[in-house]
Write an enzyme that holds these catalytic residues in place. Structure first.
Site, PDB file in Angstrom:
ATOM      1  N   LEU A  24      19.545  60.495  16.628  1.00 34.51           N
ATOM      2  CA  LEU A  24      18.085  60.579  16.572  1.00 34.51           C
ATOM      3  C   LEU A  24      17.611  61.909  15.997  1.00 34.51           C
ATOM      4  O   LEU A  24      16.625  61.957  15.253  1.00 34.51           O
ATOM      5  CB  LEU A  24      17.486  60.383  17.967  1.00 34.51           C
ATOM      6  N   ASP A  43      22.285  72.572  15.409  1.00 34.98           N
ATOM      7  CA  ASP A  43      23.182  71.757  16.229  1.00 34.98           C
ATOM      8  C   ASP A  43      24.337  72.648  16.663  1.00 34.98           C
ATOM      9  O   ASP A  43      24.692  73.589  15.963  1.00 34.98           O
ATOM     10  CB  ASP A  43      23.721  70.553  15.423  1.00 34.98           C
ATOM     11  N   SER A 148      14.044  60.138  28.337  1.00 32.13           N
ATOM     12  CA  SER A 148      14.789  58.875  28.264  1.00 32.13           C
ATOM     13  C   SER A 148      14.288  57.926  29.336  1.00 32.13           C
ATOM     14  O   SER A 148      13.817  58.359  30.399  1.00 32.13           O
ATOM     15  CB  SER A 148      16.278  59.137  28.500  1.00 32.13           C
ATOM     16  N   TYR A 162      22.590  62.915  33.899  1.00 28.34           N
ATOM     17  CA  TYR A 162      21.769  62.686  32.703  1.00 28.34           C
ATOM     18  C   TYR A 162      20.365  62.229  33.129  1.00 28.34           C
ATOM     19  O   TYR A 162      19.346  62.750  32.659  1.00 28.34           O
ATOM     20  CB  TYR A 162      22.444  61.639  31.817  1.00 28.34           C
TER      21      TYR A 162
HETATM   22  N1  LIG Z   1      20.034  56.884  21.491  1.00 24.99           N
HETATM   23  C1  LIG Z   1      19.348  56.415  22.502  1.00 24.99           C
HETATM   24  O1  LIG Z   1      19.275  55.220  22.764  1.00 24.99           O
HETATM   25  C2  LIG Z   1      18.588  57.361  23.395  1.00 24.99           C
HETATM   26  C3  LIG Z   1      17.902  56.792  24.494  1.00 24.99           C
HETATM   27  C4  LIG Z   1      17.171  57.640  25.312  1.00 24.99           C
HETATM   28  C5  LIG Z   1      17.115  58.990  25.049  1.00 24.99           C
HETATM   29  N2  LIG Z   1      17.786  59.507  23.983  1.00 24.99           N
HETATM   30  C6  LIG Z   1      17.700  60.959  23.774  1.00 24.99           C
HETATM   31  O2  LIG Z   1      17.487  61.230  22.406  1.00 24.99           O
HETATM   32  C7  LIG Z   1      18.175  62.429  22.036  1.00 24.99           C
HETATM   33  C8  LIG Z   1      19.156  62.146  20.899  1.00 24.99           C
HETATM   34  O3  LIG Z   1      20.028  61.109  21.303  1.00 24.99           O
HETATM   35  P1  LIG Z   1      21.239  60.626  20.382  1.00 24.99           P
HETATM   36  O4  LIG Z   1      21.540  59.251  20.833  1.00 24.99           O
HETATM   37  O5  LIG Z   1      20.936  60.900  18.973  1.00 24.99           O
HETATM   38  O6  LIG Z   1      22.410  61.607  20.927  1.00 24.99           O
HETATM   39  P2  LIG Z   1      23.753  62.094  20.169  1.00 24.99           P
HETATM   40  O7  LIG Z   1      24.727  62.406  21.267  1.00 24.99           O
HETATM   41  O8  LIG Z   1      24.148  61.125  19.115  1.00 24.99           O
HETATM   42  O9  LIG Z   1      23.304  63.455  19.461  1.00 24.99           O
HETATM   43  C9  LIG Z   1      23.074  64.605  20.201  1.00 24.99           C
HETATM   44  C10 LIG Z   1      23.230  65.812  19.280  1.00 24.99           C
HETATM   45  O10 LIG Z   1      23.056  66.979  20.091  1.00 24.99           O
HETATM   46  C11 LIG Z   1      24.067  67.903  19.752  1.00 24.99           C
HETATM   47  N3  LIG Z   1      24.342  68.794  20.889  1.00 24.99           N
HETATM   48  C12 LIG Z   1      25.058  68.520  22.012  1.00 24.99           C
HETATM   49  N4  LIG Z   1      25.151  69.610  22.773  1.00 24.99           N
HETATM   50  C13 LIG Z   1      24.460  70.596  22.139  1.00 24.99           C
HETATM   51  C14 LIG Z   1      24.192  71.958  22.440  1.00 24.99           C
HETATM   52  N5  LIG Z   1      24.698  72.529  23.548  1.00 24.99           N
HETATM   53  N6  LIG Z   1      23.438  72.673  21.577  1.00 24.99           N
HETATM   54  C15 LIG Z   1      22.962  72.111  20.431  1.00 24.99           C
HETATM   55  N7  LIG Z   1      23.211  70.828  20.081  1.00 24.99           N
HETATM   56  C16 LIG Z   1      23.944  70.074  20.947  1.00 24.99           C
HETATM   57  C17 LIG Z   1      25.289  67.057  19.391  1.00 24.99           C
HETATM   58  O11 LIG Z   1      26.225  67.795  18.609  1.00 24.99           O
HETATM   59  C18 LIG Z   1      24.630  65.902  18.647  1.00 24.99           C
HETATM   60  O12 LIG Z   1      24.517  66.169  17.266  1.00 24.99           O
HETATM   61  C19 LIG Z   1      18.849  62.932  23.304  1.00 24.99           C
HETATM   62  O13 LIG Z   1      17.996  63.858  23.936  1.00 24.99           O
HETATM   63  C20 LIG Z   1      18.986  61.692  24.136  1.00 24.99           C
HETATM   64  O14 LIG Z   1      19.063  61.960  25.515  1.00 24.99           O
HETATM   65  C21 LIG Z   1      18.529  58.728  23.155  1.00 24.99           C
END
Ligand SMILES: NC(=O)c1ccc[n+]([C@@H]2O[C@H](COP(=O)([O-])OP(=O)(O)OC[C@H]3O[C@@H](n4cnc5c(N)ncnc54)[C@H](O)[C@@H]3O)[C@@H](O)[C@H]2O)c1
Length: 255
Positions: A24, A43, A148, A162
């Site tokens: 995202l 990142d 979320s 989480y």
């Molecule tokens: N995908 C979904 O369905 C969903 C649903 C609800 C909420 N979300 C929220 O949306 C956001 C993105 O989700 P996603 O599915 O793309 O997650 P993802 O795990 O695919 O991506 C997360 C990114 O954050 C980076 N990251 C992790 N730890 C880090 C740190 N300490 N410092 C900097 N960067 C760091 C990772 O390297 C990765 O690129 C998150 O906050 C997640 O909780 C996603």
């Protein structure tokens, strides 16, 4: 207040997105850049953020990438200041970086608990505070936090740590919204559910099928649909929206 096409324009704005190396965060970075914003993508995996930035620059957009671990407040401040120095000021801050383990609550170690909270909640707190101070001084700004559905209702797909971090992020969003509202800065949260991403792709087929069956619109969300919501909250059109949590869940939770 802006009117007409300007209502949704981000031309000439500058945005900072955490966790923008994949999923995202990458989609949000791309969406903001395509809407005309100069984007800084950070990142913990700097190489992945750089790949996204290169793709955007190749397409003619203004994008830079930097490695940043959001757990480290001093590094966060240095990185944010470097972005400010480069683009002259940040208008839009997106706290997206997160760790999404699905560990059973009976098995979560103290170390894993602390790390998930440190990235998802404390990292977003640093992001809100660093960007908030900067935006308060400028008298304008938009902060969007990625919460979320897991923080709103029980979920078998993600861990209790989480869920707790995401519920906390909604409270944090309100606290910053309250503080910053008189200074022209809005702070809002997005609460997505089951949006196509590497985390979702990594789930077992059975788990994915069960998840999709519980979504009234009958499909997973697309990362671009989350980016579109960020664009709205970052645009002049959303100037009166603050302290809100916008649900992006295909009708899975209606409240
Ligand atoms: N995908 C979904 O369905 C969903 C649903 C609800 C909420 N979300 C929220 O949306 C956001 C993105 O989700 P996603 O599915 O793309 O997650 P993802 O795990 O695919 O991506 C997360 C990114 O954050 C980076 N990251 C992790 N730890 C880090 C740190 N300490 N410092 C900097 N960067 C760091 C990772 O390297 C990765 O690129 C998150 O906050 C997640 O909780 C996603």
């Amino acid at each position: 207040m802006a009117t007409g096409p300007d209502l949704f324009s981000l031309a000439g704005r500058a945005a900072f997105v955490t966790g923008a190396g994949q999923g995202l965060g990458a989609a949000i970075g791309r969406g903001l850049a395509k809407a005309g914003a100069k984007v800084t993508l950070v990142d913990v995996d700097g190489a992945k953020a750089e790949t996204v930035a290169v793709g955007l620059r190749d397409a003619g957009h203004e994008a830079i990438a930097m490695p940043l671990d959001v757990r480290d407040e001093a590094a966060f401040k240095l990185c944010f200041d470097a972005a400010v120095e480069r683009v002259g000021g940040i208008d839009v801050m997106v706290n997206n970086a997160a760790r999404t383990p699905s560990t059973s609550l009976w098995d979560i170690t103290a170390e894993e608990w602390d790390d998930v909270l440190a990235i998802n909640l404390r990292g977003s707190f640093f992001g809100c505070r660093i960007a908030g101070r900067h935006m308060r001084e400028r008298g304008a700004g938009r902060i969007v936090n990625l919460a979320s559905i897991a923080g709103q209702q029980a979920s078998a797909a993600t861990g209790a740590h989480y869920a707790a971090s995401k519920a906390g992020l909604v409270a944090l969003t309100r606290a910053f919204a309250q503080e910053l509202a008189p200074h022209g800065v809005t702070v809002n949260a997005l609460a997505p559910a089951a949006v196509r991403s590497p985390v979702l792709d990594a789930m077992e087929a059975d788990q994915r099928r069960r998840l999709a069956a519980g979504i009234p619109v009958g499909r997973f969300g697309e990362p671009e649909e989350v980016a579109a919501a960020v664009l709205y909250l970052a645009s002049p059109a959303a100037a009166f929206v603050t302290g809100a949590t916008l649900d992006l869940n295909g009708g899975r939770l209606m409240r």
